[in-house]
Every structure is written in structure tokens, then in C-alpha cells.
Enzyme design. Structure first.
Site: not given
Ligand code: UT7
Length: 382
Positions: A114, A258, A288
Site C-alpha cells: 500500500c 493511504h 482500500n
Molecule cells: O492497507 C493495508 C493496511 N491495512 C489496514 O490498515 C487494516 C488495519 N486494521 C483494521 O482496519 C482493523 O483491524 C479491521 C477493520 C481489519 C478490523 O477491525 P477490528 O476492530 O480490529 O476488529 P477485530 O479484527 O478485532 O474483530 C472484532 C470482531 C471479531 O469477532 P469476536 O471475536 O469479537 O466475536 C471478528 O470475528 O469482529 C468480527 N469481524 C466481523 N464481523 C462482521 C471481523 N470481520 C467482520 C466482518 N463483519 N466483516
């Protein structure tokens, strides 16, 4: 004489198909509410089956050349920043060079995930500054939809396809790309990765292969760790590049980061004690798009009238590698009016470029058919 690399053209291309969060939630266990609240994304564009990273890049580059009023035969360098090339080789850039008919250009791909656009901008502007080339087309292009695991809701909802390009031109007038900082930390390579297609086929003997533990050829990400990394490096790279350019944040009209996640930018803005208005965001519409996201956001910022001549703009990228970097650019152009008739006429030259390319391929085949290897198989002999 000192040469400065000015941005004189910009262009973007998004595939027609727009997929909203609601549509995605019909295929994956997710909701519009979850995606929008955690990322700020509402929709993304997905390439049609006939589209490739190279065709997207060509469309963006052709538009950028229109704005720059530069004939493709004058282009001296084409760089495509991408993580989703169609081939390991030939490069996507070579395909774009051919589609454009940029017959005097060198061309190569750049892999910095990215952060690729910021890296490519630096490579091109330094090539101009040293006098190696007079101009360059810098493109970020991605078909992320082809490398996602559509069963993995934690990644597939985040990414989209698209391409953005700028044309850089050398000038003795100070301005353009003024300072850049590039950084990397390979110890975080496992946090965000996309294995190459054949990397897990390790030959043992003859036609036997073993695997080396990697089975997926799709994007893998530790979202939380990448989130933490991103919020830190956005702030530090902006501070570092401003120091290098001998400017302060007050001298900056706009920061184009980005476009990964609205919350990441909000956290970085707080760290820098800057209002969100200083940052340009369009992640809501495109998701993204990796290396394409900064030039895509630049096009929208120009369209929205967010950049005026003499404004200083900062581009800041971060992503897999880990890589990150920032550039300060003096924006010194007024968007020109490109008459439609001219635009249509310019399209004709790309049709002609494809015709010339076909002719060259045909000539190569004919030439191979009329020559034959010598008796030892050492090379062509008439
Ligand atoms: O371009 C490269 C750079 N990449 C980035 O900048 C990405 C950086 N990371 C992020 O933006 C965030 O970490 C995410 C948006 C990817 C995820 O957000 P988060 O607040 O860190 O969520 P998480 O991964 O901690 O997941 C929280 C919960 C989980 O459920 P439990 O374990 O709490 O029951 C996941 O299973 O959200 C669940 N989850 C979803 N639920 C509905 C994960 N993806 C989804 C989804 N829809 N698409």
C-alpha cells in the site's frame, strides 16, 4: 542545473461494478453497520472479468497524459506500483507501455504494497532530478478482488479495485516533489502478506513437489497489529518528511493518506493534533485499493477543488512489508479544460498503438518462421 519533478497530469479509473456493503452481506457473514463503523467503507469497485491490473492502469495513465497534454511517444519512464500483477514477468508496466504506445519509455513494476505509490513517486522524481529522464508516468493499480479469500470476512470486506496515475515532468522551476521519506521493517512481514503463486511448490526430484507450509494464495492480515502500526507510522512519517522539507504542518494545505480505514486516520490526526479537515478521505466509496488509493484520492481532491496552485500537499502511505513513507509535493498546476473532441481523438491513437503492437508481434512470428536453428541448435540460421 537543478531539476524539479512537477506533477503535471493526473488520472483515475474505477471499474463500473460497485459493490455495496449490503450486497456483500448477502455472500459473507457481515453487515453494513459493522463494516462502516469499523472502517468507514460503504462500497468498493470490482473489476470485470475482462479487466486486469494493466488495463486499469492504462485507463488511468491515458487520462493523466491527456491532462498533461503529453504524447505517449514522449514518455520516458513508466512505473506501476502494484501487488496484484497479472504476471511475475512481464511486468504490468511493460503491458501499460505497450497499450499506451509509449515507444521510448523504460518500464518496471514496483512492489511496496500500500506504500507503493509513494515509493514509485520517489523513484520517478529522483530519476528526473538526476537528469536520467525528463518525465515519467507513475501509476498505482490493483485488482485486489482477485487475491482475496471471499470466505474470510475479516479481509474481503476491506479491499477494492482501481487505478490512479500522475505524470511527472522535469523543470528548472522549484516545486513539485520536494521531499520524501521511505521506511521499511521486514520483521513485520507476516502481519500482512500475499504469497506468490508458485512459492509453495518446492521441487524434490523430477516432477515431485513438496509444500513449504504455505497453502493460501490470498491476502492474510493481522488486522489489529497492522492497525497499531499504521496509526504510529502515519504520524511519524508526516513529522519526518516535514522536517526534511523544512516545513511545518501549518504550511500544509492537505494530507492525502493511504485510504485503509477512517478510524486509523482519525487516530493519527489526534496524535498530530490536527483537525480531520486537513486529511482527504474517500475510503467510503472505494474501500482500500492498496497502491492505487493515494492517486485515486488525489483525483477526487482535485475534482473537489481541495488543491490550489502553490498549496503543499503530503502523501502518506503504509502497508505490507512492512513499508511506509511520505512525500511533500508543491501543487503548482490549475486543472486544464480537456475538450471532449480532443479526448476522443486521443483515444484513436491508443487504437493505433494496439495495431502497431499486433503488427510487431506478427513480424516477429514471420521472422521466426523464415529462420531456423543451425545443426547444433545454437541459434538462428538462414
Ligand atoms: O492497507 C493495508 C493496511 N491495512 C489496514 O490498515 C487494516 C488495519 N486494521 C483494521 O482496519 C482493523 O483491524 C479491521 C477493520 C481489519 C478490523 O477491525 P477490528 O476492530 O480490529 O476488529 P477485530 O479484527 O478485532 O474483530 C472484532 C470482531 C471479531 O469477532 P469476536 O471475536 O469479537 O466475536 C471478528 O470475528 O469482529 C468480527 N469481524 C466481523 N464481523 C462482521 C471481523 N470481520 C467482520 C466482518 N463483519 N466483516
Amino acid at each position: 542545473m537543478m531539476r524539479y519533478a512537477h506533477i503535471v497530469g493526473w488520472g483515475c479509473y474505477l471499474p463500473d461494478r460497485r459493490v455495496t456493503n449490503d450486497e456483500l452481506s448477502r455472500y459473507v457473514d457481515t453487515t453494513d453497520e459493522w463494516i462502516y463503523q469499523r472502517t468507514g467503507i460503504r462500497a468498493r469497485h470490482i473489476a470485470a472479468p475482462h479487466e486486469t491490473t494493466a488495463t486499469l492502469a492504462f485507463e488511468a495513465a491515458a487520462r493523466a497524459l491527456d491532462v498533461a497534454d503529453l504524447h505517449p511517444s514522449q514518455v520516458e519512464l513508466v512505473i506501476v506500483a502494484t501487488s496484484t500483477p497479472e504476471y511475475m514477468f512481464p511486468s504490468t508496466a511493460c503491458k501499460v507501455q505497450d497499450y499506451l504506445g509509449a515507444s521510448h519509455a523504460g518500464a518496471f513494476d514496483l512492489s511496496a504494497a500500500c506504500s507503493g505509490f509513494v515509493y514509485a513517486l520517489q523513484m520517478a522524481s529522483q530519476s528526473i532530478a538526476t537528469g536520467a529522464v525528463r518525465n515519467a508516468v507513475v501509476i498505482g493499480s490493483e485488482t485486489m478482488s482477485r487475491v482475496l479469500d471471499w470466505q474470510d470476512r475479516s479481509t474481503c470486506v476491506l479491499f477494492g479495485d482501481g487505478a490512479g496515475a500522475v505524470v511527472l515532468k522535469g523543470s528548472s522551476v522549484p516545486g513539485g516533489v520536494m521531499a520524501t521519506t521511505l521506511r521499511s521493517d521486514g520483521s513485520g512481514a507476516d502481519l500482512l502478506s500475499l504469497p506468490a503463486l508458485y512459492h509453495n511448490r518446492v521441487p524434490i526430484s523430477g516432477a515431485e513437489y513438496s509444500t513449504n507450509g504455505h497453502h493460501k494464495n490470498t491476502v492474510d492480515m493481522d488486522g489489529r497489529q497492522v492497525y497499531r502500526f499504521a496509526t504510529n507510522v502515519i504520524a511519524t512519517s508526516i513529522q519526518d518528511v516535514l522536517k526534511k522539507a523544512e516545513l511545518t504542518v501549518d504550511d500544509i494545505a492537505l494530507i492525502i493518506p493511504h485510504q485503509a480505514n477512517t478510524r486509523i486516520i482519525e487516530t493519527a490526526a489526534k496524535k498530530l493534533k490536527l483537525p480531520m479537515e486537513k486529511f482527504y478521505l474517500n475510503v467510503e466509496h472505494n474501500g482500500n485499493t492498496s497502491a492505487a488509493s493515494i492517486p485515486l484520492a488525489l483525483c477526487d481532491a482535485v475534482r473537489d477543488g481541495r488543491l490550489k496552485p502553490d498549496d503543499n500537499v503530503v502523501f502518506v502511505g503504509f502497508g505490507g512489508g512492512l513499508t511506509w513513507g511520505a512525500s511533500v509535493v508543491k501543487w503548482d498546476v490549475t486543472p486544464p479544460e480537456v475538450p471532449l473532441i480532443d479526448h476522443e481523438w486521443r483515444r484513436v491513437r491508443y487504437i493505433m498503438a494496439r495495431g502497431r503492437s499486433r503488427l510487431r508481434r506478427w513480424q516477429r512470428r514471420v521472422s521466426a518462421a523464415v529462420t531456423r536453428p543451425d545443426e547444433n541448435g545454437q541459434g538462428p540460421k538462414r
